[in-house]
Design an enzyme around this catalytic site. Structure first.
Site, PDB file in Angstrom:
ATOM      1  CB  THR A  87      -0.918   0.393   1.410  1.00  0.00           C
ATOM      2  OG1 THR A  87      -1.466  -0.888   1.284  1.00  0.00           O
ATOM      3  CG2 THR A  87      -2.293   1.275   1.247  1.00  0.00           C
ATOM      4  CE1 TYR A  99       1.093  -9.631   2.279  1.00  0.00           C
ATOM      5  CE2 TYR A  99       2.408  -7.411   1.958  1.00  0.00           C
ATOM      6  CZ  TYR A  99       0.791  -8.172   1.678  1.00  0.00           C
ATOM      7  OH  TYR A  99       0.040  -7.656   1.289  1.00  0.00           O
ATOM      8  CE  LYS A 146      -0.797  -6.902   5.589  1.00  0.00           C
ATOM      9  NZ  LYS A 146      -0.853  -5.832   4.820  1.00  0.00           N
ATOM     10  CG  MET A 192      -0.566  -5.313   9.766  1.00  0.00           C
ATOM     11  SD  MET A 192       0.979  -6.258   8.650  1.00  0.00           S
ATOM     12  CE  MET A 192       2.125  -6.775  10.087  1.00  0.00           C
TER      13      MET A 192
END
Length: 298
Positions: free
Chosen positions: A48, A136, A164, A206
């Site tokens: 992001t 992740y 995540k 997140m």
């Protein structure tokens, strides 16, 4: 259990000026906005944050700016990952980890390693990292899915503290919750799955949408963590129509456009991403108005 990474961590955007340079004034506004909105920690230079198109020097500048402009002294998670293991390990020598609480390291992408390669990659990253590592898993981007078995095997490493999880497969999340060590953090990588994942043992999310609506979204996640799932899921429903419009033209195109609508930052992104189309922008405005989301920041 350390609760530093419970609740909402915001995957913070990187604002740009019209000349494509980093808008540090805008970055400061976003930091204050999310901090005042109740997020628990800040995730810097994830997807992001447009990490693929931000240079190494700019990453350092963003990290230093955040350290110096962190009004609530929120924990910082810094994105450190890649698909060349030796480069990831060597690159840590160039990072000032003072003030960094953990790194977020994406599963190696494009070259699609098997289980043994993934485990060896993250073992070397975790051995080299001076701060804890959060895995992740985002198969949509990387081309491979880290299985629950792989994640739980990596969870045995003393410097790997969580994942995540953005596979968006709830059964996989349930397997991780079942088999992980008690102190290993299961963190949702998807906003609309955050409440269900908390219900099976997750500790938070997140978040992308928290860039725009930190107060509302933090309240939802805190309610879920307190066990009030009826309230949390009902309130999460307000975001169900806007959520797909965050990703329709690529992340963070959608959330940046909403933040532009709200007057926080411009909607500039770096190629190969393009600013939100007029069609997307108009549909976002209609949904925001319909679901009362504009009132949250009025």
């Amino acid at each position: 259990m350390d609760t530093k990474f419970h609740g909402v961590g915001v995957a913070i955007v990187t604002p740009f000026n019209t000349d494509q340079s980093i808008d540090f004034d805008g970055f400061g506004r976003v930091i204050r906005h999310v901090s005042e909105g109740g997020v628990r920690y800040i995730v810097l230079q994830g997807t992001t944050g447009e990490s693929p198109t931000v240079t190494k020097q700019e990453k350092k500048q963003l990290l230093e700016y955040l350290k110096e402009n962190n009004p609530k002294n929120l924990p910082i998670v810094f994105g450190v990952g890649g698909n060349v293991t030796s480069d990831v390990v060597a690159g840590m020598n160039d990072i000032d980890f003072n003030g960094v609480d953990a790194i977020l390291s994406v599963c190696p992408y494009y070259n699609k390693p098997g289980k043994r390669g993934v485990i060896e990659h993250f073992t070397r990253v975790a051995d080299a990292s001076p701060v804890p590592v959060i895995l992740y898993n985002i198969p949509f981007r990387t081309g491979i899915n880290m299985s629950a078995e792989t994640i739980c095997e990596l969870a045995q490493h003393p410097n790997i503290i969580g994942v995540k999880e953005a596979s968006c497969v709830i059964e996989q999340c349930m397997e991780i919750a079942r088999d992980k060590p008690d102190d290993f953090l299961l963190i949702s990588g998807d906003d609309v799955q955050a409440v269900p994942i908390i219900s099976i043992g997750g500790v938070g999310v997140m978040s992308v949408i928290a860039n725009a609506f930190p107060t509302k979204f933090s309240g939802i996640i805190e309610a879920a963590l307190q066990g009030d799932f009826r309230f949390a899921q009902k309130e999460l429903g307000h975001f169900l129509r806007i959520d797909p419009l965050l990703y329709e033209e690529g992340n963070p195109v959608g959330v940046k456009n909403i933040m532009d609508i709200l007057g926080l930052i411009s909607n500039e992104v770096r190629l190969p991403l393009m600013k939100a189309s007029d069609d997307l922008s108009e549909r976002q405005k209609a949904v925001l108005q319909r679901d009362g989301l504009l009132e949250l920041v009025a």
